[in-house]
Design a protein around this motif. Structure first.
Motif, PDB file in Angstrom:
ATOM      1  N   TYR A  21       1.089  -1.121   0.013  1.00 39.89           N
ATOM      2  CA  TYR A  21      -0.083  -0.085   0.137  1.00 39.89           C
ATOM      3  C   TYR A  21       0.997   1.123   0.009  1.00 39.89           C
ATOM      4  CZ  TYR A  21      -3.392  -3.216   1.894  1.00 39.89           C
ATOM      5  OH  TYR A  21      -4.266  -4.161   1.900  1.00 39.89           O
ATOM      6  N   PHE A  22       0.440   2.327  -0.540  1.00 40.63           N
ATOM      7  CA  PHE A  22       1.319   3.562  -0.366  1.00 40.63           C
ATOM      8  C   PHE A  22       0.247   4.836  -0.197  1.00 40.63           C
ATOM      9  CE2 PHE A  22       0.313   3.293  -5.185  1.00 40.63           C
ATOM     10  CZ  PHE A  22       0.031   4.525  -5.259  1.00 40.63           C
ATOM     11  N   VAL A  23       1.056   5.832   0.515  1.00 38.07           N
ATOM     12  CA  VAL A  23       0.214   6.915   0.522  1.00 38.07           C
ATOM     13  C   VAL A  23       1.484   8.206   0.209  1.00 38.07           C
ATOM     14  CG1 VAL A  23      -0.873   8.738   2.181  1.00 38.07           C
ATOM     15  CG2 VAL A  23      -1.111   6.075   2.478  1.00 38.07           C
ATOM     16  N   THR A  24       1.488   9.069  -0.903  1.00 37.15           N
ATOM     17  CA  THR A  24       2.041   9.758  -1.352  1.00 37.15           C
ATOM     18  C   THR A  24       1.478  11.380  -1.566  1.00 37.15           C
ATOM     19  OG1 THR A  24       1.663   9.192  -3.543  1.00 37.15           O
ATOM     20  CG2 THR A  24       3.616   8.049  -2.573  1.00 37.15           C
ATOM     21  N   PHE A  25       2.614  12.234  -1.304  1.00 35.53           N
ATOM     22  CA  PHE A  25       2.275  13.735  -1.524  1.00 35.53           C
ATOM     23  C   PHE A  25       3.116  13.912  -2.860  1.00 35.53           C
ATOM     24  CE2 PHE A  25       3.750  18.113  -1.330  1.00 35.53           C
ATOM     25  CZ  PHE A  25       2.694  18.641  -1.517  1.00 35.53           C
ATOM     26  N   SER A  26       2.801  14.295  -3.855  1.00 31.47           N
ATOM     27  CA  SER A  26       3.516  14.216  -4.915  1.00 31.47           C
ATOM     28  C   SER A  26       3.329  15.792  -5.673  1.00 31.47           C
ATOM     29  CB  SER A  26       3.089  13.413  -6.111  1.00 31.47           C
ATOM     30  OG  SER A  26       3.296  11.950  -5.659  1.00 31.47           O
ATOM     31  N   LEU A  27       4.339  16.145  -6.171  1.00 25.90           N
ATOM     32  CA  LEU A  27       4.335  17.252  -7.411  1.00 25.90           C
ATOM     33  C   LEU A  27       5.130  16.728  -8.621  1.00 25.90           C
ATOM     34  CD1 LEU A  27       3.338  20.220  -7.606  1.00 25.90           C
ATOM     35  CD2 LEU A  27       5.576  20.802  -7.045  1.00 25.90           C
ATOM     36  N   ALA A  35       8.310  25.976 -10.397  1.00 27.71           N
ATOM     37  CA  ALA A  35       9.490  26.591  -9.563  1.00 27.71           C
ATOM     38  C   ALA A  35       8.864  27.317  -8.621  1.00 27.71           C
ATOM     39  CB  ALA A  35      10.044  27.424 -10.883  1.00 27.71           C
ATOM     40  N   GLU A  36       7.560  27.847  -8.691  1.00 26.36           N
ATOM     41  CA  GLU A  36       6.988  28.504  -7.391  1.00 26.36           C
ATOM     42  C   GLU A  36       6.767  27.576  -6.249  1.00 26.36           C
ATOM     43  OE1 GLU A  36       3.207  30.164  -8.478  1.00 26.36           O
ATOM     44  OE2 GLU A  36       4.116  31.174 -10.345  1.00 26.36           O
ATOM     45  N   PHE A  37       6.931  26.267  -6.284  1.00 27.39           N
ATOM     46  CA  PHE A  37       6.778  25.302  -5.211  1.00 27.39           C
ATOM     47  C   PHE A  37       8.385  25.255  -4.660  1.00 27.39           C
ATOM     48  CE2 PHE A  37       3.012  24.318  -7.701  1.00 27.39           C
ATOM     49  CZ  PHE A  37       2.168  24.574  -6.707  1.00 27.39           C
ATOM     50  N   TYR A  38       9.472  25.305  -5.465  1.00 26.93           N
ATOM     51  CA  TYR A  38      10.937  25.173  -4.894  1.00 26.93           C
ATOM     52  C   TYR A  38      11.011  25.876  -3.411  1.00 26.93           C
ATOM     53  CZ  TYR A  38      11.689  23.877  -9.794  1.00 26.93           C
ATOM     54  OH  TYR A  38      11.483  23.370 -10.881  1.00 26.93           O
ATOM     55  N   PRO A  39      10.556  27.198  -3.328  1.00 20.80           N
ATOM     56  CA  PRO A  39      10.966  27.434  -1.900  1.00 20.80           C
ATOM     57  C   PRO A  39      10.105  26.669  -0.781  1.00 20.80           C
ATOM     58  CG  PRO A  39      10.706  29.201  -3.654  1.00 20.80           C
ATOM     59  CD  PRO A  39      10.317  28.059  -4.293  1.00 20.80           C
ATOM     60  N   LYS A  40       8.931  26.497  -1.083  1.00 20.24           N
ATOM     61  CA  LYS A  40       8.061  25.625  -0.116  1.00 20.24           C
ATOM     62  C   LYS A  40       8.856  24.348   0.065  1.00 20.24           C
ATOM     63  CE  LYS A  40       3.808  27.683  -1.299  1.00 20.24           C
ATOM     64  NZ  LYS A  40       2.145  27.601  -1.403  1.00 20.24           N
ATOM     65  N   TYR A  41       9.360  23.677  -0.615  1.00 20.17           N
ATOM     66  CA  TYR A  41       9.902  22.364  -0.400  1.00 20.17           C
ATOM     67  C   TYR A  41      11.351  22.802   0.495  1.00 20.17           C
ATOM     68  CZ  TYR A  41       7.178  19.060  -3.279  1.00 20.17           C
ATOM     69  OH  TYR A  41       6.192  18.332  -3.747  1.00 20.17           O
ATOM     70  N   GLN A  42      12.070  23.856   0.107  1.00 22.43           N
ATOM     71  CA  GLN A  42      13.160  24.118   0.815  1.00 22.43           C
ATOM     72  C   GLN A  42      12.737  24.461   2.265  1.00 22.43           C
ATOM     73  OE1 GLN A  42      14.737  26.967  -2.038  1.00 22.43           O
ATOM     74  NE2 GLN A  42      16.327  25.463  -2.786  1.00 22.43           N
ATOM     75  N   ASP A  43      11.695  25.188   2.241  1.00 22.84           N
ATOM     76  CA  ASP A  43      11.366  25.288   3.761  1.00 22.84           C
ATOM     77  C   ASP A  43      10.871  24.269   4.693  1.00 22.84           C
ATOM     78  OD1 ASP A  43      11.404  28.207   3.135  1.00 22.84           O
ATOM     79  OD2 ASP A  43       9.341  28.425   2.925  1.00 22.84           O
ATOM     80  N   LEU A 114       0.281  13.756   5.344  1.00 22.40           N
ATOM     81  CA  LEU A 114       0.492  14.125   3.988  1.00 22.40           C
ATOM     82  C   LEU A 114      -0.426  15.313   3.460  1.00 22.40           C
ATOM     83  CD1 LEU A 114       2.029  10.673   2.373  1.00 22.40           C
ATOM     84  CD2 LEU A 114       3.369  12.869   3.228  1.00 22.40           C
ATOM     85  N   SER A 115      -1.631  15.136   3.810  1.00 23.39           N
ATOM     86  CA  SER A 115      -2.535  16.137   3.360  1.00 23.39           C
ATOM     87  C   SER A 115      -2.186  17.665   3.940  1.00 23.39           C
ATOM     88  CB  SER A 115      -4.035  15.680   3.700  1.00 23.39           C
ATOM     89  OG  SER A 115      -4.297  14.693   3.303  1.00 23.39           O
ATOM     90  N   LYS A 116      -1.587  17.694   5.024  1.00 19.79           N
ATOM     91  CA  LYS A 116      -1.029  18.869   5.459  1.00 19.79           C
ATOM     92  C   LYS A 116      -0.073  19.668   4.582  1.00 19.79           C
ATOM     93  CE  LYS A 116      -1.725  17.692  10.449  1.00 19.79           C
ATOM     94  NZ  LYS A 116      -1.010  17.200  11.701  1.00 19.79           N
ATOM     95  N   PHE A 117       0.776  18.623   3.973  1.00 16.86           N
ATOM     96  CA  PHE A 117       1.668  19.350   2.954  1.00 16.86           C
ATOM     97  C   PHE A 117       0.619  19.735   1.782  1.00 16.86           C
ATOM     98  CE2 PHE A 117       5.009  16.234   4.368  1.00 16.86           C
ATOM     99  CZ  PHE A 117       5.534  17.283   5.529  1.00 16.86           C
ATOM    100  N   MET A 118      -0.221  18.982   1.324  1.00 15.29           N
ATOM    101  CA  MET A 118      -1.072  19.168   0.351  1.00 15.29           C
ATOM    102  C   MET A 118      -1.833  20.884   0.491  1.00 15.29           C
ATOM    103  SD  MET A 118      -4.237  17.349  -1.764  1.00 15.29           S
ATOM    104  CE  MET A 118      -5.316  17.514  -0.516  1.00 15.29           C
ATOM    105  N   VAL A 119      -2.267  21.025   1.529  1.00 12.82           N
ATOM    106  CA  VAL A 119      -2.969  22.216   1.963  1.00 12.82           C
ATOM    107  C   VAL A 119      -2.160  23.290   2.180  1.00 12.82           C
ATOM    108  CG1 VAL A 119      -4.083  23.365   3.795  1.00 12.82           C
ATOM    109  CG2 VAL A 119      -5.016  21.104   3.304  1.00 12.82           C
ATOM    110  N   GLN A 120      -0.815  23.162   2.461  1.00 12.71           N
ATOM    111  CA  GLN A 120       0.201  24.092   2.467  1.00 12.71           C
ATOM    112  C   GLN A 120       0.634  24.706   1.134  1.00 12.71           C
ATOM    113  OE1 GLN A 120       3.541  23.006   4.735  1.00 12.71           O
ATOM    114  NE2 GLN A 120       4.728  24.747   4.350  1.00 12.71           N
ATOM    115  N   PHE A 121       0.769  23.607   0.284  1.00 14.45           N
ATOM    116  CA  PHE A 121       1.401  23.757  -1.081  1.00 14.45           C
ATOM    117  C   PHE A 121       0.092  24.319  -2.040  1.00 14.45           C
ATOM    118  CE2 PHE A 121       5.203  21.812   0.524  1.00 14.45           C
ATOM    119  CZ  PHE A 121       6.092  21.922  -0.606  1.00 14.45           C
ATOM    120  N   ASN A 122      -1.154  24.013  -1.856  1.00 13.92           N
ATOM    121  CA  ASN A 122      -2.154  24.453  -2.659  1.00 13.92           C
ATOM    122  C   ASN A 122      -2.837  26.114  -2.092  1.00 13.92           C
ATOM    123  OD1 ASN A 122      -2.676  22.606  -4.735  1.00 13.92           O
ATOM    124  ND2 ASN A 122      -3.089  21.250  -3.136  1.00 13.92           N
ATOM    125  N   HIS A 123      -1.974  26.813  -1.131  1.00 15.98           N
ATOM    126  CA  HIS A 123      -2.610  28.142  -0.875  1.00 15.98           C
ATOM    127  C   HIS A 123      -1.950  29.010  -1.629  1.00 15.98           C
ATOM    128  CE1 HIS A 123      -4.301  26.679   2.948  1.00 15.98           C
ATOM    129  NE2 HIS A 123      -4.920  27.769   2.922  1.00 15.98           N
TER     130      HIS A 123
END
Length: 123
Positions: A21-27, A35-43, A114-123
């Motif tokens: 089974y897997f659960v993933t957060f993906s871009l 490229a707009e997501f790179y700083p969020k990943y670095q954070d 992982l959904s917390k990351f999704m929410v953070q990245f989709n703001h």
């Protein structure tokens, strides 16, 4: 509305490979304005590296690396246009928790984390 649908946005997946089974957060590679997501990943890099998450640059391959490979995975994602960036969890079919049949809560908890990351990245 886009024919590529969720694949162009940060998203969480819950699924099955033949052995896990897997659960993933993906871009994925074809993400909008990736490229707009790179700083969020670095954070969140330290948060990922210090976790028990797994990482990968290919959402089509079930094999993932330990979280300490995240800086390399992020660097590849930033350099290679065809690369994905995946953070996740695998629950192997032959694990004791699967054999006991008591893994629903574990998968739910991982999905919510992982959904917390999704929410953070989709703001």
């Amino acid at each position: 509305q886009d024919k590529r649908g969720y694949k162009k946005n940060p998203h969480v997946e819950l699924g099955l490979w033949p052995d896990r089974y897997f659960v993933t957060f993906s871009l994925l590679a074809d993400a909008y304005n990736r490229a707009e997501f790179y700083p969020k990943y670095q954070d969140i890099s330290d948060q990922i590296v210090q976790s028990d998450w797994l990482v990968s640059n290919d959402h089509t391959n079930p094999e993932m690396l330990s979280a300490d490979h995240f800086p390399d995975a992020l660097a590849r994602y930033m350099k290679v246009k065809s690369s994905d960036l995946v953070i996740g969890f695998n629950l192997m079919a032959n694990s004791q928790i699967v054999k006991s049949g008591n893994y629903d809560q574990l998968l739910f908890d991982k999905f919510m984390s992982l959904s917390k990351f999704m929410v953070q990245f989709n703001h």
